[in-house]
Each structure stands twice: as structure tokens, then as C-alpha cells.
Design a protein around this motif. Sequence first.
Motif, short mmCIF file in Angstrom:
data_model
loop_
_atom_site.label_atom_id
_atom_site.label_comp_id
_atom_site.label_asym_id
_atom_site.label_seq_id
_atom_site.Cartn_x
_atom_site.Cartn_y
_atom_site.Cartn_z
N HIS A 10 -22.05 -13.63 13.56
CA HIS A 10 -23.45 -13.95 13.85
C HIS A 10 -23.54 -14.77 15.14
CE1 HIS A 10 -27.66 -14.77 13.07
NE2 HIS A 10 -27.42 -16.06 13.30
N ASN A 11 -22.64 -15.74 15.27
CA ASN A 11 -22.65 -16.57 16.48
C ASN A 11 -22.27 -15.78 17.71
OD1 ASN A 11 -23.36 -18.83 15.05
ND2 ASN A 11 -21.25 -19.56 14.75
N VAL A 12 -21.34 -14.84 17.55
CA VAL A 12 -20.89 -14.06 18.69
C VAL A 12 -21.99 -13.12 19.19
CG1 VAL A 12 -19.33 -12.18 19.36
CG2 VAL A 12 -18.44 -14.17 18.18
N PHE A 13 -22.70 -12.49 18.25
CA PHE A 13 -23.63 -11.43 18.63
C PHE A 13 -25.09 -11.88 18.75
CE2 PHE A 13 -20.15 -8.86 16.88
CZ PHE A 13 -19.97 -7.99 17.94
N THR A 23 -24.05 -13.55 28.22
CA THR A 23 -24.18 -12.81 29.47
C THR A 23 -23.79 -11.36 29.26
OG1 THR A 23 -23.65 -14.79 30.73
CG2 THR A 23 -23.40 -12.68 31.87
N ALA A 24 -22.71 -11.13 28.49
CA ALA A 24 -22.26 -9.76 28.25
C ALA A 24 -23.32 -8.97 27.51
CB ALA A 24 -20.96 -9.77 27.46
N ILE A 25 -23.99 -9.61 26.53
CA ILE A 25 -25.04 -8.93 25.79
C ILE A 25 -26.20 -8.59 26.71
CG2 ILE A 25 -26.74 -9.18 23.94
CD1 ILE A 25 -24.74 -11.03 22.55
N THR A 26 -26.56 -9.52 27.58
CA THR A 26 -27.67 -9.30 28.51
C THR A 26 -27.36 -8.14 29.44
OG1 THR A 26 -28.16 -11.65 28.45
CG2 THR A 26 -29.13 -10.38 30.24
N ASP A 27 -26.09 -8.06 29.88
CA ASP A 27 -25.69 -7.02 30.82
C ASP A 27 -25.56 -5.66 30.15
OD1 ASP A 27 -25.67 -8.84 32.81
OD2 ASP A 27 -23.50 -9.19 32.77
N TYR A 156 -24.87 -3.65 21.03
CA TYR A 156 -24.00 -4.68 20.48
C TYR A 156 -24.75 -5.71 19.65
CZ TYR A 156 -20.98 -2.70 24.10
OH TYR A 156 -20.26 -1.85 24.89
N ASP A 157 -26.02 -5.91 19.96
CA ASP A 157 -26.79 -6.90 19.21
C ASP A 157 -27.03 -6.47 17.76
OD1 ASP A 157 -28.34 -4.84 20.41
OD2 ASP A 157 -30.18 -5.94 19.95
N LYS A 158 -26.79 -5.20 17.45
CA LYS A 158 -27.01 -4.70 16.09
C LYS A 158 -25.76 -4.82 15.22
CE LYS A 158 -31.21 -3.17 17.00
NZ LYS A 158 -32.40 -3.78 16.37
N ILE A 159 -24.59 -5.02 15.86
CA ILE A 159 -23.34 -5.05 15.11
C ILE A 159 -23.35 -6.12 14.03
CG2 ILE A 159 -20.90 -5.70 15.30
CD1 ILE A 159 -21.05 -3.00 16.22
N ASN A 180 -11.75 -2.76 13.29
CA ASN A 180 -11.35 -2.27 14.60
C ASN A 180 -12.56 -1.93 15.46
OD1 ASN A 180 -8.64 -2.53 14.10
ND2 ASN A 180 -8.31 -0.37 13.59
N THR A 181 -13.61 -1.44 14.83
CA THR A 181 -14.83 -1.10 15.56
C THR A 181 -15.51 -2.36 16.09
OG1 THR A 181 -15.13 0.84 14.14
CG2 THR A 181 -17.02 0.16 15.46
N VAL A 182 -15.54 -3.40 15.27
CA VAL A 182 -16.11 -4.68 15.71
C VAL A 182 -15.28 -5.26 16.86
CG1 VAL A 182 -16.61 -7.05 15.03
CG2 VAL A 182 -17.20 -5.17 13.49
N ILE A 183 -13.97 -5.18 16.73
CA ILE A 183 -13.09 -5.68 17.80
C ILE A 183 -13.34 -4.91 19.09
CG2 ILE A 183 -10.67 -5.75 18.54
CD1 ILE A 183 -9.98 -6.49 15.61
N LYS A 184 -13.52 -3.61 18.98
CA LYS A 184 -13.81 -2.80 20.17
C LYS A 184 -15.11 -3.25 20.83
CE LYS A 184 -14.55 1.94 21.76
NZ LYS A 184 -14.66 3.37 21.36
N ALA A 185 -16.12 -3.51 20.01
CA ALA A 185 -17.41 -3.97 20.54
C ALA A 185 -17.25 -5.28 21.30
CB ALA A 185 -18.42 -4.14 19.41
N LEU A 186 -16.51 -6.21 20.69
CA LEU A 186 -16.30 -7.51 21.33
C LEU A 186 -15.53 -7.36 22.65
CD1 LEU A 186 -15.44 -9.52 18.11
CD2 LEU A 186 -17.42 -9.93 19.59
N CYS A 187 -14.54 -6.48 22.66
CA CYS A 187 -13.77 -6.25 23.88
C CYS A 187 -14.65 -5.65 24.97
CB CYS A 187 -12.59 -5.32 23.59
SG CYS A 187 -11.25 -6.10 22.66
N GLU A 188 -15.50 -4.71 24.60
CA GLU A 188 -16.38 -4.10 25.59
C GLU A 188 -17.38 -5.11 26.13
OE1 GLU A 188 -18.16 -0.46 24.33
OE2 GLU A 188 -16.23 0.55 24.04
N MET A 189 -17.73 -6.11 25.34
CA MET A 189 -18.63 -7.16 25.78
C MET A 189 -17.92 -8.20 26.65
SD MET A 189 -20.61 -7.79 22.19
CE MET A 189 -21.50 -9.21 22.77
#
Length: 393
Positions: A10-13, A23-27, A156-159, A180-189
Amino acid sequence: MSSSLYRRLHNVFTNTAKSQVLTAITDAKPKVPPPFNPISEPESSKEQKFRPLIRKFKHLSKDPRFRRRHVNYESFVRRLSRTQQFSAIEDILEHQKIYPEIEDEGFVVRLISLYGKAGMFEQARKLFDEMPELNCDRTIISFNALLAACVNSKKYDKISEIFRELPGKLAIEPDVISYNTVIKALCEMGSLHSAVLVMKEMGKNGIDTDVVTFNTLLDAFHKNNMSSEAEKMWTLMEKKNVISDVRSYNSRIRWLVENNQVVEAEELFEEMKKRGVNPDTYSHNSMIKACAKDGNLELAKSWYVKLEENDCVPNRPTFELLITLACDKDDPDSAYDLCKKCINLKLNVFTGTIQRVVDALVDHSMIEEAKELLEIGKNCPFRYKLSMPNDLQ
């Protein structure tokens, strides 16, 4: 799943994330504009062009054998997505609800995945929510498909919402694919620290990390030039007895080549083979790229020979690298042969690359070869628009 992970995600996303994540979410911009509304907006010429193809697809969908072949859907949706025909994608996928397969979770998962790959997360979520009405069970399989659609759509904001709320509602437990899917999302961010924390949380929740977990993190650390963190992942991978695969090695080889550590890359290439991991096309391409950076055409061609000897199939980057290098080294014969091989393999390289070879052949008075390449290019599936000097046509 532990409440601590819920809070962390929750804090991350959300807005309480650290500045770099925020910043990553905004971009992260959605791939898809608001759905096209054919009632309120005039139909474009592109939409008119696709209308008969959509009718044909719907007609073919009547055949159960057609519906069983996912490639039929994949290729057509990809084509529609490239031309931004999002309402057409929704049209043909909504049409599938009339068939009995809609009660099969595997079939619905395919549709959710197609929406995700087209960047249409809202439609993917809508279909997921409708599954009970369609007499289709929702399990961890469709949950994971929805997570993947979220990542593919860059929503990403929906994860956090999906990962935090749905497992409890559906009485399912996230598995290694979910994490693994959540980790991928975080890496892409770009939130790699949070991705590592989620990986650690997996162990606490009794979920074993696998090679996909590590490959995702290895790729992310290498792409962000964080070699020391990548090495820690590699060490941890061995400690946990997770067997590295060709993708694991390719990630390291690419990084070594990009950082001009060619000798180390060659050693790793040989180590991979000794450990029983067969190099693939991408492994060889990395070594060809190293040769291209050094301007060593003969060595690059020897790596191409190794590629074929190892039963790998060259792809477009293979030929882009080799043909460009041959032109750079003023070797029109090699460039000419490579062009013919590429076209015969039906690989679509850039038109500018082929044109450069034609120009090089003309410069070396190899007029017949230039004309032959012109003819081959004109008659191949890609219909290259190549040209010769007016006085030679």
C-alpha cells in the motif's frame, strides 16, 4: 498473506510512497486513451478498413477449432493494438461471451491477457468481475492473469488494490506467480528496494522464490547499472539452490558487454555451456554486439557461425548488427550475402539498413548485385522501398 506485506505494498503503490516511487508512478503513463465511442465520434478511415476484417473474425469464431487456437486471437489483437483500434478489440473479445467456452476459466484468462497486452486494463478488470455471472469460477489462475494485465497496461496504481483486496474476497492465496508479478511491477517502476523486500516477504509467507523471481531482479539491477546488487542476487540464487537458466546468464553477459568487459563475457558464455545451459540467439547476439563495438567483423561472423552450430535461429537484431558492421568495415560482399540470408529467412530489418547495402554495392561498381537486391527486396513480404541512382535504373 501477512498484513505487513499489505501495508508495504500500500505504501509503495500509493501517495505515501517514497519520492522515487511516487515519481515512477507519475511517469508511468497509460498506453491506452479513453475507449473510442463510435456513436459520438465519426468513424475514421482506419476503422472502416478494419470493419470487414472484424466481421470475418467473428464469423471464424463460430468454429470451435478456431476458438481453441490462441494464436488466432493473439495475432489479430496485436494488429489492432498497433493501429490503436481499441474499440474493435473490445468488440471481438466481447463477442466471445456468446460461446460455451466462456464458462471455462482458461478461455477467459486468455481474453483477460489479450486485454492486458493491448493496454486495456479497465476491460480486463470488467471481464474478471463478470466471471461469476458467466458461470466461470475465479481461482488463482484468473487472479494472476488480472495482475499481469495490470502490469502490461502499466496501471501500477491498481496493483496494491488487487493484491490487497481480492485474495480475501475470493478466498485464495497468492502464489509464486502472484508475487513475481508484483516484483516485476516494482522493478518497472524503478522501486528495486521495495521489490527486494517483497521477495523477502515471500519466504516469510512460505512461498519459495524461483528462477523467474531472480531473473526479474537480475534484469532490473543490470539495467540500472547496479552490478553489486546483481551479484548479491546471483549469490543468493546459488545459496537457495535455484538453478540459473539461459535468461540468467544472458542478463549478466549483456551487462558485461555494455560495460566493455568482453573477456569476462566470453568466459561467462563458456561457463554457461559447461554448466549444461545452452546459449540461445540472445546470448550470441550479445557477443556479436561486443565484436561490433570493437569493429571486428571477422570475429562477429565467427560468432554467427557458432550461433548456427548451436542450433539457434538468427533474428532481426542479429542481422542488423552484422549488416551494419559489414557496411562500416567497407565489406559489401559480406553485407550483400547477409542481406539475402535475412530476406530469405523473412526477417524484417530496417529499410535504411538494406538501402545502405544497395548504396555500398553501387559505390563498389557491383551494379548487378545491387539490382538483384533491389528486386529481392521489392518482391519479399516486406516490400522494401529501395532505390538506385537514376542513371543506373
